[in-house]
Design a protein around this motif. Structure first.
Motif, mmCIF file in Angstrom:
data_model
loop_
_atom_site.group_PDB
_atom_site.id
_atom_site.type_symbol
_atom_site.label_atom_id
_atom_site.label_comp_id
_atom_site.label_asym_id
_atom_site.label_seq_id
_atom_site.Cartn_x
_atom_site.Cartn_y
_atom_site.Cartn_z
ATOM 1 N N VAL A 195 69.234 -12.733 -11.027
ATOM 2 C CA VAL A 195 70.423 -12.071 -10.028
ATOM 3 C C VAL A 195 70.136 -12.443 -8.755
ATOM 4 N N CYS A 196 71.167 -12.639 -8.133
ATOM 5 C CA CYS A 196 71.038 -13.096 -6.474
ATOM 6 C C CYS A 196 72.221 -12.303 -5.776
ATOM 7 N N GLU A 197 71.574 -12.349 -4.488
ATOM 8 C CA GLU A 197 72.465 -11.634 -3.566
ATOM 9 C C GLU A 197 73.575 -12.119 -2.915
ATOM 10 N N ASP A 198 73.565 -13.521 -3.174
ATOM 11 C CA ASP A 198 74.732 -14.263 -2.446
ATOM 12 C C ASP A 198 75.293 -14.913 -3.781
ATOM 13 N N ALA A 199 76.589 -15.440 -3.447
ATOM 14 C CA ALA A 199 77.298 -16.227 -4.541
ATOM 15 C C ALA A 199 76.721 -17.356 -4.926
ATOM 16 N N ARG A 200 76.814 -17.946 -6.011
ATOM 17 C CA ARG A 200 76.568 -19.393 -6.460
ATOM 18 C C ARG A 200 74.962 -19.403 -6.578
ATOM 19 N N TYR A 201 74.368 -18.278 -6.870
ATOM 20 C CA TYR A 201 72.835 -18.116 -7.010
ATOM 21 C C TYR A 201 72.063 -18.546 -5.789
ATOM 22 N N ARG A 202 72.635 -18.090 -4.790
ATOM 23 C CA ARG A 202 71.990 -18.528 -3.315
ATOM 24 C C ARG A 202 71.387 -17.159 -2.863
ATOM 25 N N GLY A 203 70.884 -17.205 -1.925
ATOM 26 C CA GLY A 203 69.929 -16.071 -1.273
ATOM 27 C C GLY A 203 68.704 -15.652 -1.913
ATOM 28 N N ARG A 204 68.644 -14.415 -1.600
ATOM 29 C CA ARG A 204 67.363 -13.978 -2.421
ATOM 30 C C ARG A 204 67.673 -13.684 -3.985
ATOM 31 N N CYS A 205 66.853 -14.264 -4.802
ATOM 32 C CA CYS A 205 67.081 -14.000 -6.203
ATOM 33 C C CYS A 205 66.085 -13.299 -7.051
ATOM 34 N N VAL A 206 66.210 -12.675 -8.009
ATOM 35 C CA VAL A 206 65.161 -11.940 -8.757
ATOM 36 C C VAL A 206 65.285 -12.212 -10.402
ATOM 37 N N VAL A 207 64.452 -12.425 -11.072
ATOM 38 C CA VAL A 207 64.481 -12.673 -12.478
ATOM 39 C C VAL A 207 64.259 -11.196 -13.244
ATOM 40 N N LEU A 208 65.356 -10.907 -14.144
ATOM 41 C CA LEU A 208 65.223 -9.464 -14.661
ATOM 42 C C LEU A 208 64.706 -10.132 -16.223
#
Length: 365
Positions: free
Chosen positions: A166-179
């Motif tokens: 899950v990412c804070e910006d569209a198209r999987y950009r910005g800060r991303c975290v794996v759940l």
């Protein structure tokens, strides 16, 4: 519980020349945690590799695998289809696997020999903590939550089947975290509360560094009825409400000013799969014996609110309310006796005088 290793370090790794397409990785703890053992060829004796009666979850790739509670493929045996199995308790093999082997592609297997199908890859996001408020369910990658009217609205989440990024910006950009698969009552602990803008599954063979993972979730408990499984009624001996903690809860509601479109993201089956039963424990076992908590407090409504086609005009409004302790139960701690053995489980709502179980006393929906 042991720390997850990005390289899946094995306590005993069985390396054979067989094709990697047929592979099973057994984990010491549920939800693919702890030490692991990887097999590509038949393993008639797990004790030779220090892994006898230690498996609690497994990932199967390529072909089907037969796993058995006794050495040399004897005793109770279950066939696993390719997929991820966060708990072996559902098939009566938690900490009981002693041998395993690949099932030939041409081999016919009776339906009753199969384990329950692996949970599908799915993520459901909720606009409030503890899985409350409107929800958005997806089984595929979402590059822009804005298209479905759920951008920067997710506050809690339920992930099943596979890992999700899950990412804070569209198209999987910005800060991303794996759940990892499991329940996340709040996304604030990972700095993504009301900030998720895109999400996608993580493939099984994709290696993830430890620092990219979110904190450990409360994992899924699968209470589906197994094919051909006989069900029984067990007497409830006690039930107590575990009350929610007090405090103020705030959330951001997006008020829609435009016309809603039609839903175009399919609501998946999670409500039916993991509804109101949250977990299971046999007697007074250790932490490893406690079946992982799962389901959704509002399981019946899971997937009821899905994405939308258009881009309605909206505005964000912050709302707060005081939630005193005891305002409502967070869950119900239920004890019941079946065939002389005491069991405990957690439920989303108060039970009746009896609960439905299988022949091992495991709760069923």
């Amino acid at each position: 519980m042991h720390t997850h290793s990005s390289s899946l370090l094995a306590l005993a790794c069985i390396a054979f020349a067989a094709p990697a397409a047929a592979q099973a990785t057994f984990y010491e703890n549920g939800n693919y945690q702890g030490r692991s053992m990887q097999a590509n060829n038949p393993v008639p004796r797990f004790d030779r590799y220090g892994f006898n009666d230690r498996s609690s979850s497994v990932v199967v790739t390529g072909n089907r695998w037969e796993v058995c509670e006794d050495v040399n493929f004897q005793g109770n045996c279950v066939v696993l289809r390719p997929g991820r199995y966060p708990s072996l308790a559902a098939m009566g093999l938690n900490d009981r696997v002693s041998s395993a082997r690949v099932v030939a592609r041409s081999a016919r297997v009776d339906d009753e020999r199969y384990a329950p199908r692996p949970l599908p890859a799915q993520a459901t996001f909720y606009e409030r903590r503890d899985f409350a408020g409107q929800s958005f369910t997806t089984t595929g990658a979402i590059a822009r939550f804005q298209r479905y009217g759920f951008n920067d609205r997710a506050t809690s989440a339920v992930v099943i089947g596979e890992r999700w990024e899950v990412c804070e910006d569209a198209r999987y950009r910005g800060r991303c975290v794996v759940l990892r698969p499991g329940r996340y009552p709040t996304l604030a602990t990972m700095g993504l509360n009301d900030r998720v803008s895109s999400a996608r599954t993580v493939t099984q063979n994709n290696r993830i560094d430890d620092d990219r993972y979110a904190p450990e979730p409360v994992a899924i408990y699968d209470s589906r009825r197994r094919g051909g499984e006989r069900l029984y009624e067990a007497e409830v001996t006690s039930a107590r409400a575990v009350l929610a903690t007090s405090g103020q809860r705030c959330w951001v509601e997006r008020e829609q000013l435009g016309q809603q479109g039609n839903a175009n993201v399919p609501a998946a089956l999670a409500g039916a799969l993991i509804g109101g039963i949250l977990g299971h424990q046999v007697g007074g076992g250790t932490g490893k014996d406690i079946a992982t908590v799962g389901g959704v407090i509002a399981g019946a409504a899971l997937g009821a609110n899905v994405g939308r086609d258009g881009q309605p005009v909206t505005q964000d409004v912050e709302r707060c309310r005081d939630v005193p302790g005891g305002a409502r139960p967070a869950f119900w701690d239920v004890s019941y006796t079946f065939r002389g053995q005491e069991h405990r489980m957690q439920m989303a709502s108060a039970p009746g005088q009896r609960v439905t179980v299988n022949e091992r006393g495991e709760p069923r929906q």
